[in-house]
Design a protein around this motif. Sequence first.
Motif, PDB file in Angstrom:
ATOM      1  N   VAL A 296       0.826  -1.297   0.119  1.00 22.65           N
ATOM      2  CA  VAL A 296      -0.059   0.101   0.015  1.00 22.65           C
ATOM      3  C   VAL A 296       1.063   1.097   0.163  1.00 22.65           C
ATOM      4  CG1 VAL A 296      -1.793   1.286   1.241  1.00 22.65           C
ATOM      5  CG2 VAL A 296      -1.763  -1.210   1.154  1.00 22.65           C
ATOM      6  N   ILE A 297       0.863   1.928  -1.051  1.00 22.16           N
ATOM      7  CA  ILE A 297       1.576   3.246  -1.183  1.00 22.16           C
ATOM      8  C   ILE A 297       0.678   4.398  -1.073  1.00 22.16           C
ATOM      9  CG2 ILE A 297       3.455   4.452  -2.974  1.00 22.16           C
ATOM     10  CD1 ILE A 297       3.966   1.623  -3.836  1.00 22.16           C
ATOM     11  N   VAL A 298       1.334   5.480  -0.529  1.00 23.24           N
ATOM     12  CA  VAL A 298       0.765   6.822  -0.196  1.00 23.24           C
ATOM     13  C   VAL A 298       1.691   7.583  -1.041  1.00 23.24           C
ATOM     14  CG1 VAL A 298       0.353   8.804   1.253  1.00 23.24           C
ATOM     15  CG2 VAL A 298      -0.224   6.435   2.040  1.00 23.24           C
ATOM     16  N   ILE A 299       1.132   8.559  -2.128  1.00 31.88           N
ATOM     17  CA  ILE A 299       1.867   9.395  -2.994  1.00 31.88           C
ATOM     18  C   ILE A 299       1.346  10.917  -2.706  1.00 31.88           C
ATOM     19  CG2 ILE A 299       2.877   9.705  -5.003  1.00 31.88           C
ATOM     20  CD1 ILE A 299       2.235   7.287  -5.925  1.00 31.88           C
ATOM     21  N   THR A 300       1.911  11.738  -2.293  1.00 35.45           N
ATOM     22  CA  THR A 300       1.479  13.175  -2.442  1.00 35.45           C
ATOM     23  C   THR A 300       1.931  13.824  -3.621  1.00 35.45           C
ATOM     24  OG1 THR A 300       3.534  14.217  -1.414  1.00 35.45           O
ATOM     25  CG2 THR A 300       2.011  13.267   0.103  1.00 35.45           C
ATOM     26  N   GLY A 301       1.369  14.905  -4.212  1.00 38.76           N
ATOM     27  CA  GLY A 301       1.781  15.428  -5.525  1.00 38.76           C
ATOM     28  C   GLY A 301       1.484  14.529  -6.506  1.00 38.76           C
ATOM     29  N   ALA A 302       0.255  13.731  -6.522  1.00 37.71           N
ATOM     30  CA  ALA A 302       0.056  12.471  -7.336  1.00 37.71           C
ATOM     31  C   ALA A 302      -0.631  13.006  -8.705  1.00 37.71           C
ATOM     32  CB  ALA A 302      -0.738  11.488  -6.512  1.00 37.71           C
ATOM     33  N   SER A 303      -1.188  14.102  -8.966  1.00 41.68           N
ATOM     34  CA  SER A 303      -2.176  14.324  -9.985  1.00 41.68           C
ATOM     35  C   SER A 303      -1.438  14.907 -11.442  1.00 41.68           C
ATOM     36  CB  SER A 303      -3.010  15.576  -9.615  1.00 41.68           C
ATOM     37  OG  SER A 303      -2.208  16.871  -9.679  1.00 41.68           O
ATOM     38  N   SER A 304      -0.063  15.007 -11.223  1.00 40.39           N
ATOM     39  CA  SER A 304       0.839  15.447 -12.349  1.00 40.39           C
ATOM     40  C   SER A 304       2.326  14.886 -12.156  1.00 40.39           C
ATOM     41  CB  SER A 304       0.663  16.889 -12.626  1.00 40.39           C
ATOM     42  OG  SER A 304       1.189  17.713 -11.693  1.00 40.39           O
ATOM     43  N   GLY A 305       3.005  15.269 -13.083  1.00 40.55           N
ATOM     44  CA  GLY A 305       4.398  14.941 -13.142  1.00 40.55           C
ATOM     45  C   GLY A 305       5.014  13.720 -12.803  1.00 40.55           C
ATOM     46  N   ILE A 306       5.999  13.798 -11.723  1.00 44.68           N
ATOM     47  CA  ILE A 306       6.630  12.703 -11.054  1.00 44.68           C
ATOM     48  C   ILE A 306       5.435  12.015 -10.389  1.00 44.68           C
ATOM     49  CG2 ILE A 306       8.260  11.915  -9.390  1.00 44.68           C
ATOM     50  CD1 ILE A 306      10.089  14.208 -10.327  1.00 44.68           C
TER      51      ILE A 306
END
Length: 335
Positions: free
Chosen positions: A12-22
């Motif tokens: 299970v992975i949490v990613i911030t800033g996930a709507s674009s780019g890296i």
Amino acid sequence: MKYRLKRLADQVIVITGASSGIGLATAREAARQGARLVLACRDKERLDAVAEELRAAGGQATAVQADVGRREDHERLLQTALDTYGAVDTWINNAGVSIYGRIEDVPLEDQRKLFDTNYWGVVYGSIVSVAHLRKHGGALINVGSEVSDRAVPLQGAYSASKHAVKGFTDALRMELETEGVPVSVTLVKPASIATRFTANARNYMDVEPRLPPPVYAPEVAARAILYAAEHPRRDIYVGGAAKAIGHFGQRMPRLADRMANWLVKHQRTGIPARERHDGLETPGDGEAPVSQGRVHRHSAYTHMATRGRGPLLAAACAVLLVGAALGAAHAARRP
């Protein structure tokens, strides 16, 4: 310290800033490999679209609107992950924003706001995630930059924030190691990446900003980040240019200073500055045009670095370092 990191398919992975780019590239690749995802950013509409795209392709993804500059939003992000999937195995602090302009021209309130996202967003995410990860182990991955090691002109506040992220991440890693906490802490340091970075940056220059070459595709950074999710690494440079700039700045700092003219020139376009809806305080402009020039889809350096090919890696570093030194010397001769 022995770390037990799961396969991506079991995470299970949490990613911030996930709507674009890296962040978006990382989410797509992680979903493709079977990870269950909790995605965060400020733009609910865009984030919901990303989550729906991943689910339509057979992945598992949950969207959480969040501002990383608020600790309570990280707490809510963690709770959503636990309520939805019952665990968190990897937490990726990726959200960030920049400001272009001479330091003296950038209002201090803007610099403080940038730190709310770039630095405090990492601090809050790290503290909240480690409180959970220390119980059963996992990975914390903070996305820094090549400017974590070497500052650049015209992005002084951004450089300072990424230096701060490096200092915080290194100190946290050492503290966890002394306690025997089974959390792998990785700092990822990308070179210029072909994202909406310049379009979403606040701009105090008289022209539009651009990324200095070489520019790499976001998928190159995503592969490095997800490698760290499965393999404990202290830090990973994304792109040979990032490694060269970091070593060059540390070993020959005065000569690196003399690259200033080259760096100023290659961060300025000939296009007059436009009115923009930047991402400093609200979600950025997803429609503004961005010109990246040539984009590298692969990095031989990063591929070797994440596969432990020591002798080849050392030779590549030497070549890159010499090339950077020659480039700086050439730039220093220019008026």
